[in-house]
Design a protein around this motif. Structure first.
Motif, mmCIF file in Angstrom:
data_model
loop_
_atom_site.group_PDB
_atom_site.id
_atom_site.type_symbol
_atom_site.label_atom_id
_atom_site.label_comp_id
_atom_site.label_asym_id
_atom_site.label_seq_id
_atom_site.Cartn_x
_atom_site.Cartn_y
_atom_site.Cartn_z
ATOM 1 N N PRO A 130 0.791 -0.940 -0.003
ATOM 2 C CA PRO A 130 0.412 -0.368 -0.246
ATOM 3 C C PRO A 130 1.145 1.733 0.161
ATOM 4 O O PRO A 130 1.419 1.367 0.819
ATOM 5 N N ASP A 131 0.562 2.692 -0.906
ATOM 6 C CA ASP A 131 0.897 3.803 -1.060
ATOM 7 C C ASP A 131 -0.025 5.076 -1.594
ATOM 8 O O ASP A 131 -0.593 4.766 -1.649
ATOM 9 N N ALA A 132 0.009 5.235 0.438
ATOM 10 C CA ALA A 132 -0.739 6.442 0.000
ATOM 11 C C ALA A 132 -1.068 7.643 -1.418
ATOM 12 O O ALA A 132 0.018 8.194 -1.625
ATOM 13 N N LEU A 133 -2.329 8.283 -1.683
ATOM 14 C CA LEU A 133 -2.026 8.717 -2.252
ATOM 15 C C LEU A 133 -2.188 10.296 -1.980
ATOM 16 O O LEU A 133 -3.753 10.544 -2.251
ATOM 17 N N ASP A 134 -1.232 10.747 -1.236
ATOM 18 C CA ASP A 134 -0.965 12.033 -0.824
ATOM 19 C C ASP A 134 -1.424 13.288 -2.452
ATOM 20 O O ASP A 134 -1.183 13.159 -3.124
ATOM 21 N N ALA A 135 -1.461 14.464 -1.158
ATOM 22 C CA ALA A 135 -1.588 15.890 -2.551
ATOM 23 C C ALA A 135 0.414 16.230 -3.043
ATOM 24 O O ALA A 135 -0.035 16.082 -4.370
ATOM 25 N N GLU A 136 0.377 15.523 -2.316
ATOM 26 C CA GLU A 136 2.040 15.469 -3.368
ATOM 27 C C GLU A 136 2.183 13.906 -4.413
ATOM 28 O O GLU A 136 2.812 14.551 -5.774
ATOM 29 N N ALA A 137 1.356 13.291 -4.089
ATOM 30 C CA ALA A 137 1.521 12.417 -5.551
ATOM 31 C C ALA A 137 0.572 12.360 -6.361
ATOM 32 O O ALA A 137 1.406 12.499 -7.685
ATOM 33 N N LEU A 138 -0.373 12.907 -6.306
ATOM 34 C CA LEU A 138 -1.454 13.714 -7.189
ATOM 35 C C LEU A 138 -0.258 14.711 -8.244
ATOM 36 O O LEU A 138 -0.754 14.955 -9.380
ATOM 37 N N ASP A 139 0.157 15.771 -7.192
ATOM 38 C CA ASP A 139 0.969 16.423 -7.998
ATOM 39 C C ASP A 139 1.674 16.359 -8.807
ATOM 40 O O ASP A 139 2.248 16.535 -10.227
#
Length: 665
Positions: free
Chosen positions: A166-175
């Motif tokens: 698992p690897d959370a899709l945080d705001a940095e990942a979206l950017d």
């Protein structure tokens, strides 16, 4: 023995019912026969609108000599990939691993235990006959090697379907995903990567949501450029509306002509949301024309929607759609024909085959009234040509996507006919496809097939029902979506946050398929994640929110490494980052309808809307939300913590603007 496809519900299988090949449907009987005769299984997978499937059928499966070889040395099994996506997923993984590429028709050779030992795609007749001979020779003289290969492939498939960390899709990942997409963006032509180009439907939705949450101008620019390029090229039907499956070139000029329900449902939503975000008149026109295409050309007698229109007519690809300057002049006269040819990029040399051209509309016409009349006359003439066949199988998942698109189009474009169509479709699918409390994959002419529903059937249908609930305020759609999601959680969850593609009590294949990537349609995992997230926002259920976040984390590795193949997971992650933003509108008058319209005009990806009477049974967002001074009111809430109610459209717009700014902080 004889061909045993005459009783199939799939139009694709029925296309092969008169072949001299002794086809059987997938099932234990076919594999039992292979064991009894001690022969391999030829598995052929395709779909009704597939051009090269038709070519291989005409060249090989209709040929008595090829049929004689197949019938004597193999058990021949035909599968419609749209009816059995689980089988398709397993053997497409094997085909891609063995040959380096995938596609349809898919041609696989299996042991009687279903283990693949050789896989490929389309083979011309002579090459196919050579292959059949080589497989028979290997089966009879090198049997141990064949069996070992099949067992090794089956073990490898099992390894490939293990859950990722698992690897959370945080705001940095979206950017980071937007930045990666920008590097892959075709600045000259729109879209991503090289030819062939498929419409990047879920990626466009992700970029629209990212722009709405963050204000990122580059994300919106990629959407606008891609949507305009697709809509003005030959991949879009300039006469009847609707998009073809993909473009064979980088400039969206020449399509592979089949029209798929799942593409058009998703693209309708993309263009609708682009119009909402920018006011684009082009996006509005394309959204309307695509919705009209769905209702006119794909709607079934039961009120649901057919799967596709074929690429071919009378065995010729594009015959219905391509034009020459002379043909335009025959319909419109010499002057108007020349004018139309210039407008539609129809040249003497041609952009397609044999001097014909696809129709493009690279600029808006100078005289819209003239073009509307010319377009009508050309469409009337085109309707007299041979027409593509229609696969009128009703697929649960794709009808769910269509319900969502039409429900939103109905309220955002003030077209009650679209909303009525969404209601009718939802009622039919729930009534026909739910059998003994479990969802089936497909039906035809009102008769439901035996294939069980897969994960995306549950996720996409729930998504559509939740959109319909928000558009109508009718509680039955919310309740039905909740029941589907409970099935998803009980039977598809992997125990580690993700979801398998098939249920725990489904037919056992050589491996239990699981694919977290989004391609031309959302994966089962991401579709369930999206519906779970929306349901949690509408009901306040933390259990459903946690399940959605777990599914997003399960897709994190794919989303970070290949965002083009995680578009819907990224779009859902945008909704999770921005929401929940809940708007409850109470009342049933013009003032309430105006407040609801303002709420729906918001582009916040985390927004959900509930409309109805105060304390309406079964609608949690309306509980304890009274009228204000006897009149309609709107409550803007974040996680059921609400601002003071407002009664004017201006005050609601101001509150929603502040909520969006807060979500992007």
């Amino acid at each position: 023995m004889s061909n045993r496809l005459a009783g199939a519900t799939s139009p694709y299988l029925l296309q092969h019912a008169d072949n001299p090949v002794h086809w059987q449907e997938w099932g234990e009987a076919a594999f039992a026969e292979a064991r009894r005769r001690d022969v391999p299984v030829l598995l052929s997978i395709g779909y009704a609108a597939c051009h090269w499937c038709h070519v291989m059928a005409h060249e090989s499966f209709e040929d008595p000599d090829v049929a004689a070889v197949l019938n004597s040395g193999f058990v021949a099994v035909k599968v419609d990939r749209e009816e059995r996506p689980d089988i398709d997923a397993v053997y497409m993984t094997a085909t891609t691993a063995m040959s380096g590429q995938g596609g349809w028709p898919m041609t696989c050779f299996l042991t009687p235990d279903g283990e693949p030992f050789f896989c490929g795609t389309y083979y011309p007749r002579a090459q196919f006959l050579q292959l059949l001979g080589a497989v028979r020779e290997a089966w009879t003289t090198r049997r141990a090697q064949v069996d070992a290969t099949g067992a090794n492939v089956a073990r490898a498939l099992a390894q490939m379907t293990r859950a990722a960390t698992p690897d959370a899709l945080d705001a940095e990942a979206l950017d980071d995903a937007v930045a990666a997409l920008a590097r892959d963006f075709d600045e000259a032509n729109g879209g991503f990567g090289d030819a062939p180009k498929f419409p990047p439907s879920s990626v466009l939705e992700f970029l629209l949501r990212h722009h709405a949450r963050t204000g990122d101008a580059d994300a919106l620019r990629m959407v606008e450029a891609t949507c305009e390029a697709m809509a003005r090229g030959g991949m879009y039907d300039q006469l009847a509306g609707g998009f073809a499956r993909y473009s064979v070139d980088a400039r969206w000029i020449v399509p592979h002509f089949e029209k798929m329900l799942y593409d058009n449902a998703q693209l309708l939503r993309d263009y609708l949301h682009l119009h909402r975000a920018t006011g684009s008149s082009l996006a509005e026109r394309v959204a309307r024309e695509t919705a009209d295409f769905l209702l006119r050309d794909l709607r079934t007698a039961e009120g649901a929607f057919a799967s596709s229109l074929d690429a071919d007519a009378d065995g010729v690809e594009g015959l219905t759609y391509a034009w020459t300057p002379r043909q335009l002049a025959e319909v419109l006269g010499p002057d108007d024909g020349a004018r139309a040819a210039a407008l539609l990029a129809v040249t003497e040399l041609g952009t397609f085959e044999h001097g014909s051209s696809t129709l493009q509309l690279r600029r808006d016409p100078d005289d819209p009234a003239w073009w509307a009349d010319a377009r009508r006359r050309l469409l009337v003439a085109r309707d007299r040509r041979p027409q593509p066949a229609r696969d009128d199988k009703v697929v649960t998942s794709w009808n769910g996507l269509t319900i969502a698109a039409l429900a939103e189009a109905g309220v955002l474009m003030a077209e009650p006919g679209y909303l009525d169509a969404a209601r009718e479709c939802a009622a039919h699918v729930l009534g026909a496809h739910l059998v003994d409390g479990r969802l089936r994959r497909a039906s035809r002419d009102g008769a439901v097939g035996a294939a069980a529903g897969v994960a995306d059937d549950h996720g996409n249908l729930a998504e559509g029902l939740l959109a319909l609930h928000q558009a109508t305020g009718e509680v039955r759609w919310l309740e039905a979506a909740g029941e589907l999601l409970e099935i998803g959680l009980a039977h598809f969850a992997d125990g580690a946050g993700g979801f398998f593609d098939v249920a725990d009590d489904a037919e056992r294949l050589v491996t239990r398929p699981r694919d977290p990537s989004d391609n031309v349609e959302p994966s089962g995992q991401s579709s369930l994640a999206g519906a779970l997230l929306t349901y949690s926002a509408l009901t306040g259920s933390s259990r459903h929110r946690e399940a959605a976040e777990g599914a997003l984390a399960a897709a994190g590795a794919v989303a970070r490494s290949a965002p083009r193949f995680a578009g819907w997971s990224l779009a859902v992650a945008e909704a999770a980052a921005a929401g929940p933003l809940q708007v409850a509108v109470v009342g049933d008058d013009d003032a309430a309808r105006e407040l609801a319209a303002v709420a729906r005009a918001s582009t916040s990806p985390g927004l959900v809307v509930a409309v109805g009477a105060p304390d309406a049974p079964g609608v949690p967002l309306l509980a304890d939300r009274p009228l204000v001074r006897g009149g309609a009111a709107a409550y803007v809430c974040r996680g059921f913590v609400c601002d003071l109610p407002v009664t004017t459209a201006e005050d609601l717009a101001a509150q929603l603007g502040g909520a969006v700014r807060q979500g992007s902080a």
